[in-house]
Every structure is written in C-alpha cells, then in structure tokens.
Design a protein around this motif. Sequence first.
Motif, PDB file in Angstrom:
ATOM      1  N   ILE A 310       1.008  -1.191   0.074  1.00  0.00           N
ATOM      2  CA  ILE A 310      -0.048  -0.102   0.141  1.00  0.00           C
ATOM      3  C   ILE A 310       0.750   1.136   0.000  1.00  0.00           C
ATOM      4  O   ILE A 310       1.953   1.331   0.526  1.00  0.00           O
ATOM      5  CB  ILE A 310      -0.973   0.091   1.312  1.00  0.00           C
ATOM      6  N   CYS A 335      -6.047  13.149   6.000  1.00  0.00           N
ATOM      7  CA  CYS A 335      -4.732  12.366   6.179  1.00  0.00           C
ATOM      8  C   CYS A 335      -4.933  11.956   7.637  1.00  0.00           C
ATOM      9  O   CYS A 335      -4.533  10.719   7.910  1.00  0.00           O
ATOM     10  CB  CYS A 335      -3.500  13.298   6.243  1.00  0.00           C
ATOM     11  N   CYS A 338      -6.629   8.554   8.952  1.00  0.00           N
ATOM     12  CA  CYS A 338      -5.934   7.263   8.692  1.00  0.00           C
ATOM     13  C   CYS A 338      -4.534   7.305   9.656  1.00  0.00           C
ATOM     14  O   CYS A 338      -3.919   6.366  10.203  1.00  0.00           O
ATOM     15  CB  CYS A 338      -5.412   7.049   7.473  1.00  0.00           C
ATOM     16  N   HIS A 339      -3.829   8.479   9.299  1.00  0.00           N
ATOM     17  CA  HIS A 339      -2.622   8.580  10.010  1.00  0.00           C
ATOM     18  C   HIS A 339      -2.760   8.883  11.498  1.00  0.00           C
ATOM     19  O   HIS A 339      -2.297  10.219  11.672  1.00  0.00           O
ATOM     20  CB  HIS A 339      -1.655   9.425   9.213  1.00  0.00           C
TER      21      HIS A 339
HETATM   22  C1  HEC Z   1      -7.488   5.892   3.874  1.00  0.00           C
HETATM   23  C2  HEC Z   1      -6.326   6.041   4.598  1.00  0.00           C
HETATM   24  C3  HEC Z   1      -5.267   7.074   4.489  1.00  0.00           C
HETATM   25  C4  HEC Z   1      -5.540   8.239   4.364  1.00  0.00           C
HETATM   26  C5  HEC Z   1      -6.538   9.149   4.389  1.00  0.00           C
HETATM   27  C6  HEC Z   1      -4.026   8.703   4.082  1.00  0.00           C
HETATM   28  N1  HEC Z   1      -3.000   7.595   4.135  1.00  0.00           N
HETATM   29 FE1  HEC Z   1      -1.036   7.976   3.756  1.00  0.00          FE
HETATM   30  N2  HEC Z   1      -0.996   6.048   3.937  1.00  0.00           N
HETATM   31  C7  HEC Z   1      -1.943   5.178   4.400  1.00  0.00           C
HETATM   32  C8  HEC Z   1      -1.494   3.758   4.079  1.00  0.00           C
HETATM   33  C9  HEC Z   1      -2.116   2.337   4.424  1.00  0.00           C
HETATM   34  C10 HEC Z   1      -0.140   3.918   3.809  1.00  0.00           C
HETATM   35  C11 HEC Z   1       0.985   2.676   3.867  1.00  0.00           C
HETATM   36  C12 HEC Z   1       1.702   2.443   4.998  1.00  0.00           C
HETATM   37  C13 HEC Z   1       2.321   1.096   5.130  1.00  0.00           C
HETATM   38  O1  HEC Z   1       2.441   0.420   3.787  1.00  0.00           O
HETATM   39  O2  HEC Z   1       2.987   0.826   6.004  1.00  0.00           O
HETATM   40  C14 HEC Z   1       0.177   5.121   3.920  1.00  0.00           C
HETATM   41  C15 HEC Z   1       1.533   5.893   3.552  1.00  0.00           C
HETATM   42  C16 HEC Z   1       1.961   7.065   3.686  1.00  0.00           C
HETATM   43  C17 HEC Z   1       3.184   7.650   3.181  1.00  0.00           C
HETATM   44  C18 HEC Z   1       4.446   6.758   3.036  1.00  0.00           C
HETATM   45  C19 HEC Z   1       4.828   7.078   1.402  1.00  0.00           C
HETATM   46  C20 HEC Z   1       3.715   6.487   0.605  1.00  0.00           C
HETATM   47  O3  HEC Z   1       3.411   7.147  -0.201  1.00  0.00           O
HETATM   48  O4  HEC Z   1       3.235   5.301   0.827  1.00  0.00           O
HETATM   49  C21 HEC Z   1       3.227   9.038   3.326  1.00  0.00           C
HETATM   50  C22 HEC Z   1       4.176  10.014   3.238  1.00  0.00           C
HETATM   51  C23 HEC Z   1       1.476   9.332   3.807  1.00  0.00           C
HETATM   52  N3  HEC Z   1       1.023   8.090   3.697  1.00  0.00           N
HETATM   53  C24 HEC Z   1       1.227  10.412   3.642  1.00  0.00           C
HETATM   54  C25 HEC Z   1      -0.030  10.912   3.560  1.00  0.00           C
HETATM   55  C26 HEC Z   1      -0.813  12.214   3.587  1.00  0.00           C
HETATM   56  C27 HEC Z   1      -0.026  13.413   3.506  1.00  0.00           C
HETATM   57  C28 HEC Z   1      -2.080  12.001   3.642  1.00  0.00           C
HETATM   58  C29 HEC Z   1      -3.243  13.250   3.421  1.00  0.00           C
HETATM   59  C30 HEC Z   1      -2.868  13.960   2.328  1.00  0.00           C
HETATM   60  C31 HEC Z   1      -2.520  10.675   3.700  1.00  0.00           C
HETATM   61  N4  HEC Z   1      -1.337   9.905   3.751  1.00  0.00           N
HETATM   62  C32 HEC Z   1      -3.743  10.266   4.036  1.00  0.00           C
HETATM   63  C33 HEC Z   1      -3.375   5.501   4.295  1.00  0.00           C
HETATM   64  C34 HEC Z   1      -3.829   6.693   4.426  1.00  0.00           C
END
Ligand code: HEC
Length: 350
Positions: A310, A335, A338-339
């Motif tokens: 993912i 963001c 989830c985070h």
């Molecule tokens: C629906 C849930 C969800 C949302 C909302 C979300 N993320 Fe994520 N994000 C994830 C998941 C799942 C991963 C993968 C983590 C792993 O593989 O361990 C991830 C990974 C990342 C990573 C690691 C690099 C990459 O691209 O995989 C970053 C940086 C990141 N997210 C930033 C953000 C930012 C900034 C936002 C808002 C704009 C955001 N995320 C919103 C679920 C989400």
Amino acid sequence: MIGKRVLIGGLCGALTCVAGGLSAAEQQQCVDSGRASTPTERFAIFDDGTVRDRVTGLLWKRCAVGQSWDGTTCREAPRKQVKSWFSWQGAKAMVARLNDPSQKHQWRMPSISELKTLVESRCQKPAINLELFPNAPAWPFWSSSELSSNPDYVWRIDFSSGKLGTDLKTNYSYYVRLVKGEAPKLDGRTMAKPRSAEEEEIAARNDGIHDIENPDLTLLQRYDQATLGFPLDTRDQVDWAKVLLDGIIEPRTTREGDQVEMAVWDHTIIFKDTQGMPWVRFPHKLHSMWLACENCHDQFFETKTGTADISMQSIYTGQHCGACHGRVAFSPNSCERCHSELYPGVQKWW
Ligand code: HEC
Ligand code: HEC
Ligand code: HEC
C-alpha cells in the motif's frame, strides 16, 4: 462506435480523434491541453439514450432530433428530414409534436445558456463530447432564445466551432437537441419565479442523482435533512464512523432488510511504513461493523498482514484503501483520520 472518442475520455492520441461511426466523414479535432469543459464524469449516462448533467441538473437527449438512438450510438438523420422542418418555427412545431401533452415534464428546445453548457471548448468539428453525444453533427443547433432587440432572430450555436451567433428564424435549417428539466443556476428568471412548496422539494433533490420524474420523489428524505446534526470531521463531511459508533444510525445488514448478524472483528492493524507521518491505524472493528469480510478479502487484501504494497499513490489511484476511500468513504485528503497513530518522536503534524 469504436474509434469515435474524444480526448476527454483520454482515449485518443495527441491532437485528433478519428470520428468513425456510421456517416461522419469528418474528424473531430481536440487539443490535449487545458481542462475539458464537459468531462464525461460530470454526466450520468442512462440506457434510454439520455444523459443527466450533474452540475446543471438538466436531462439531455444524446441524439439530435431526427437521429435515432440504437442502444449504442445515434443513427444519422436523413438530410431531407432536417430539411423538412426548415426554419426555427418549423423546428418548434416539430418539438411540440414529439411531446405527449399529458406528461408533466416536456422535452423542449434549450435556452441559449443551457445549450452553451454542452460546448466542449477543447474540441471542434464537432465542439461537443462525443462520448456523451455520439455521432453529433458538426452543424448549428437552434436555441429557444430570441434576440431581445429583434425577435426575428434567434440565438444558435454552431457545433462545428462551438461559437454562438444569431440567425434569422426563417432562413436556416438547423438541428435541435432536446432538453428536460430546469437549470435554476443558469437562468435568472427561473430563479426569481416563486415556487410552490412541492416545486421547492423537487428542486432540492434535483442533484443529478435523484430521478426527478419519479412521482414518489418527495417521499424520499433529503440528504441535508437526513444528516442534520450529525458529527462532522475536520473537512466538514459527515463522520460516518462516529455516527455508527454513537448509535445514531442502525444500518440494515442486507438490502432486503433481513437482519443478518454482522461478523464484527476487533483487530487493529498498524501500518508503519509512513516516512515520518504518524502510523496508519486500520480498525477491522469499524470496517466489519458494516462491511462483510468478503468486501475486502481477497479482492483488495489477503488475510495476511504485510502482503499488500500500500502507498499513497495506490490509494489515490483507487487501489487498496482507495477502493473505498475517496469514493464511498472519507477522502484520502483527510490524512489525520488514517495517520492517527502517534509514536515517540512523531507529534501531531497537522
Ligand atoms: C485511507 C487511509 C489513508 C489516508 C486518508 C491517508 N493515508 Fe497515507 N498511507 C496510508 C497507508 C495504508 C499507507 C501505507 C503504509 C504502509 O505501507 O505501512 C500510507 C502511506 C503514506 C506515506 C508513506 C509513503 C507512501 O506514499 O506510501 C506517506 C508519506 C503518507 N501516507 C502521507 C499521507 C498524507 C500526506 C495524507 C493526506 C493527504 C495521507 N497519507 C492520507 C493510508 C492513508
Ligand atoms: C475494509 C477492508 C477489510 C475488511 C472488511 C476486512 N478486512 Fe481483514 N484485512 C484488511 C487489511 C487491509 C488487512 C491487512 C492486509 C495486508 O497488510 O496486506 C487485513 C488482514 C486480515 C487478516 C490478517 C491479520 C493479521 O494480523 O495478520 C485476517 C485474518 C483478516 N484480515 C480477516 C478478516 C475477517 C475475518 C474479516 C471479516 C470479519 C475481515 N478481515 C474484514 C482489510 C479488511
Ligand atoms: C471496502 C471499502 C473500504 C476499504 C477497502 C477500506 N475502508 Fe476504511 N472505511 C470504509 C467505510 C465505509 C468507513 C466508514 C465511513 C467513513 O468514515 O467515511 C471507513 C472508515 C475508516 C476509518 C475511520 C475509523 C474511525 O473509527 O473513525 C479509518 C481510519 C479507515 N477507514 C482506514 C482505512 C484504511 C487504512 C484502509 C486500507 C488499509 C481502509 N480504510 C480500507 C470503507 C473501506
């Protein structure tokens, strides 16, 4: 219809798209830059040869008058048929003949401001989205709007170039594309017209999703009323997880209404490959309160932690969590939802 596509769908090569189909010998020309003024996704496409514009709420016939819808495309109008209702008056009389006067909502000629909403500014010959209006003639189309300074003239759009102009009512044989419904945003006069309570109720549901022709339409609850007072998230969207957990709603477990027990599983997975962002907390519990295991396993995820690769890119392109988030569940732009798992060294960043 193969080959007859516009760039808007991203299906054509650089600059031109061959207009195939039954008779159109011309080639539609589209530029690849700028935003489409009529992207296909803006419209709900129906089987009966109509499309609803989700922005204006108007329902359009996909075929021009004289063309016929064969389930996939518009068959060409015999030239002589167009000639047979030579003049704007003739076209108007013909539209009246096409309608069933007992129906409440009638097909009609569009006003010029309504017709203008179909011009695809990136294309010419014709200047219209051919995915929505297959085999559309690159020819002028009448509007119902008379020129206020001289009612011998009527506004029309040349769908070869997309340009507006006026022409003498009596002198030309142009096409007509029929429309149904009201576009309150486009026409100051319809806005100002006092509405009955029922018309208000219908207008409030005229969102491109509801069928405004349905006689039972006003029995349906409106979204704004149904969700009044529900908890919102930081982006002012309804926080459906909270709504469910707080017991504000009690969704049916099946479409038919028989209450099958949901297999709720309280098992949280933390994804840690987040490059300095707080970790991602994935609650099986909340998801399995309204999704069956089969909704995710094994079509999106295997039942083994760490299998799916993912990333934010995969989410934004509709895979993994993005199969739902950004579509039927909260957006990937939220963001922090989830985070949400902080760890030593990573404080709140939003
Ligand atoms: C629906 C849930 C969800 C949302 C909302 C979300 N993320 Fe994520 N994000 C994830 C998941 C799942 C991963 C993968 C983590 C792993 O593989 O361990 C991830 C990974 C990342 C990573 C690691 C690099 C990459 O691209 O995989 C970053 C940086 C990141 N997210 C930033 C953000 C930012 C900034 C936002 C808002 C704009 C955001 N995320 C919103 C679920 C989400
Ligand atoms: C909303 C989607 C979703 C639903 C619904 C869902 N799961 Fe999962 N499941 C996941 C994800 C995501 C993972 C982790 C996959 C990965 O890391 O590749 C996972 C992992 C698992 C694992 C491995 C757990 C571990 O710790 O190794 C099992 C077992 C599992 N799910 C069973 C179930 C069962 C049983 C149900 C129904 C009660 C269910 N899941 C419903 C998304 C879902
Ligand atoms: C099959 C559809 C589906 C998939 C796949 C899915 N979700 Fe969800 N998720 C939902 C729905 C539906 C909700 C509740 C509605 C809402 O909040 O918008 C939800 C809610 C959530 C919540 C809110 C929980 C709370 O208590 O506030 C989080 C966090 C979340 N999802 C993370 C993820 C992550 C991370 C993934 C990928 C590993 C994922 N989801 C995959 C459908 C899905």
